[in-house]
Design a protein around this motif. Structure first.
Motif, mmCIF file in Angstrom:
data_model
loop_
_atom_site.group_PDB
_atom_site.id
_atom_site.type_symbol
_atom_site.label_atom_id
_atom_site.label_comp_id
_atom_site.label_asym_id
_atom_site.label_seq_id
_atom_site.Cartn_x
_atom_site.Cartn_y
_atom_site.Cartn_z
ATOM 1 N N HIS A 102 2.042 0.855 -5.722
ATOM 2 C CA HIS A 102 2.115 1.922 -6.716
ATOM 3 C C HIS A 102 1.085 2.972 -6.322
ATOM 4 C CE1 HIS A 102 1.670 3.150 -11.219
ATOM 5 N NE2 HIS A 102 2.511 3.940 -10.579
ATOM 6 N N PHE A 103 1.553 4.164 -5.974
ATOM 7 C CA PHE A 103 0.655 5.209 -5.516
ATOM 8 C C PHE A 103 1.280 6.564 -5.796
ATOM 9 C CE2 PHE A 103 3.214 3.630 -1.993
ATOM 10 C CZ PHE A 103 3.749 4.783 -1.420
ATOM 11 N N ASN A 130 8.074 -3.305 -1.418
ATOM 12 C CA ASN A 130 7.097 -4.056 -0.628
ATOM 13 C C ASN A 130 5.845 -3.204 -0.462
ATOM 14 O OD1 ASN A 130 8.969 -6.211 -0.044
ATOM 15 N ND2 ASN A 130 9.985 -4.749 1.310
ATOM 16 N N PRO A 131 4.693 -3.828 -0.353
ATOM 17 C CA PRO A 131 3.466 -3.055 -0.181
ATOM 18 C C PRO A 131 3.507 -2.170 1.070
ATOM 19 C CG PRO A 131 2.974 -5.373 -0.599
ATOM 20 C CD PRO A 131 4.450 -5.268 -0.382
ATOM 21 N N VAL A 132 2.886 -1.008 0.955
ATOM 22 C CA VAL A 132 2.792 -0.052 2.057
ATOM 23 C C VAL A 132 1.320 0.052 2.432
ATOM 24 C CG1 VAL A 132 3.157 2.347 2.748
ATOM 25 C CG2 VAL A 132 4.781 1.242 1.193
ATOM 26 N N VAL A 139 3.147 9.697 5.102
ATOM 27 C CA VAL A 139 4.137 8.621 5.085
ATOM 28 C C VAL A 139 5.438 9.177 4.540
ATOM 29 C CG1 VAL A 139 2.446 6.762 4.801
ATOM 30 C CG2 VAL A 139 3.466 7.793 2.790
ATOM 31 N N VAL A 140 6.539 8.518 4.902
ATOM 32 C CA VAL A 140 7.858 8.870 4.369
ATOM 33 C C VAL A 140 8.359 7.659 3.599
ATOM 34 C CG1 VAL A 140 10.238 9.507 4.929
ATOM 35 C CG2 VAL A 140 8.354 10.444 6.280
ATOM 36 N N VAL A 141 8.773 7.893 2.364
ATOM 37 C CA VAL A 141 9.354 6.821 1.560
ATOM 38 C C VAL A 141 10.763 7.223 1.153
ATOM 39 C CG1 VAL A 141 7.149 5.953 0.689
ATOM 40 C CG2 VAL A 141 8.391 7.669 -0.618
ATOM 41 N N GLU A 142 11.594 6.204 0.979
ATOM 42 C CA GLU A 142 12.958 6.422 0.522
ATOM 43 C C GLU A 142 13.174 5.561 -0.717
ATOM 44 O OE1 GLU A 142 17.546 6.340 2.186
ATOM 45 O OE2 GLU A 142 15.959 5.426 3.375
ATOM 46 N N GLY A 143 13.722 6.160 -1.760
ATOM 47 C CA GLY A 143 13.972 5.432 -2.998
ATOM 48 C C GLY A 143 14.725 6.285 -3.993
ATOM 49 N N ASP A 161 11.839 1.740 -6.522
ATOM 50 C CA ASP A 161 12.551 0.868 -5.598
ATOM 51 C C ASP A 161 12.467 1.444 -4.175
ATOM 52 O OD1 ASP A 161 13.916 -1.499 -5.110
ATOM 53 O OD2 ASP A 161 15.879 -0.534 -5.237
ATOM 54 N N ALA A 162 11.295 1.971 -3.868
ATOM 55 C CA ALA A 162 11.093 2.697 -2.610
ATOM 56 C C ALA A 162 10.671 1.761 -1.484
ATOM 57 C CB ALA A 162 10.034 3.774 -2.798
ATOM 58 N N GLN A 163 10.874 2.261 -0.287
ATOM 59 C CA GLN A 163 10.358 1.580 0.897
ATOM 60 C C GLN A 163 9.927 2.630 1.916
ATOM 61 O OE1 GLN A 163 13.556 -0.939 2.121
ATOM 62 N NE2 GLN A 163 14.818 0.728 2.861
ATOM 63 N N ALA A 164 8.905 2.279 2.677
ATOM 64 C CA ALA A 164 8.446 3.177 3.735
ATOM 65 C C ALA A 164 9.496 3.169 4.839
ATOM 66 C CB ALA A 164 7.102 2.711 4.268
ATOM 67 N N THR A 165 9.818 4.348 5.371
ATOM 68 C CA THR A 165 10.854 4.419 6.392
ATOM 69 C C THR A 165 10.299 4.721 7.771
ATOM 70 O OG1 THR A 165 11.310 6.765 5.971
ATOM 71 C CG2 THR A 165 12.591 5.150 4.721
ATOM 72 N N GLU A 166 9.058 5.121 7.870
ATOM 73 C CA GLU A 166 8.481 5.437 9.186
ATOM 74 C C GLU A 166 7.073 4.912 9.272
ATOM 75 O OE1 GLU A 166 8.902 9.587 10.062
ATOM 76 O OE2 GLU A 166 10.888 9.602 9.219
#
Length: 166
Positions: A102-103, A130-132, A139-143, A161-166
Motif C-alpha cells: 500500500h503506497f 503482491n509486495p513491491v 515504477v510501473v503498476v497495472e491495476g 489489485d495492482a501488480q508491478a509490471t517492470e
C-alpha cells in the motif's frame, strides 16, 4: 493505513500543492502534477505509450463546496473509472519496510521524507496483490483504476489489485 495518517497525508499534499503552485509560475495554485526540482539527481518521468499520463490525471479541476474541494473530472478521466490501466510514478511508502503493498505513486520524486511532492492530482493511491520492493526509481503498476468523486481522505485516484509490471 489509519484514518489519522491519511488525513495528515492529504493536508501535507494540499500544502505541497500550494508550494508547488508558487514554484511553478505557469501552473495555477493547486493544479498540475507537482514540481520536479531541477537539482534532483532523479530524472523526470517521460510520457510512454500505453501508460496513463500525469498530464491527463492533472487535468482535473476542483470547485469549493462548503468546507471542501470537489473534483470535477473531464470525460477522458471519467472513462478510466473501473478500467485496467498502467501508471508510472515514484513510490511514497505508507508502511514500514522495503516491500510495500500500500503506497502512493507520485508524478515527481520526493525531496523530503516528510513532504508530499504533489497535490491530489499528482498522486495515486496503490494497493497491490503482491509486495513491491521500494525504490527511488520510477515504477510501473497495472491495476483497476478508481476515479474518486468523494474520497473521505481527499484522494482523486486509486489503483487496486495492482501488480508491478517492470
Amino acid at each position: 493505513m489509519n484514518r489519522k495518517l491519511k488525513q495528515m497525508l492529504v493536508v501535507a499534499a494540499l500544502g505541497a500543492s500550494l508550494l508547488a503552485g508558487q514554484a511553478q509560475a505557469q501552473a495555477p495554485v493547486g493544479q498540475g502534477p507537482g514540481y520536479h526540482d531541477p537539482r534532483s539527481p532523479i530524472k523526470p518521468l517521460q510520457e510512454r505509450e500505453g501508460i496513463v499520463s500525469w498530464q491527463l490525471l492533472s487535468s482535473v479541476t476542483t470547485k469549493a463546496e462548503k468546507n471542501k474541494l470537489i473534483p470535477e473530472f473531464p470525460k477522458p478521466l471519467q472513462a478510466l473509472n473501473n478500467q485496467t490501466v498502467k501508471i508510472q510514478g515514484f513510490m511514497l511508502p505508507l508502511e514500514p519496510g522495503d516491500k510495500q503493498r500500500h503506497f502512493l505513486l507520485s508524478s515527481v520524486p520526493t525531496s523530503c521524507s516528510f513532504c508530499v511532492p504533489a497535490g491530489p492530482e499528482g498522486l495515486v493511491e496503490v494497493k497491490t496483490r503482491n509486495p513491491v520492493k521500494y525504490t527511488l526509481e520510477p515504477v510501473v503498476v497495472e491495476g483497476r483504476m478508481a476515479v474518486l468523486n468523494a474520497d473521505p481522505y481527499g484522494m482523486f485516484y486509486r489503483v487496486t489489485d495492482a501488480q508491478a509490471t517492470e
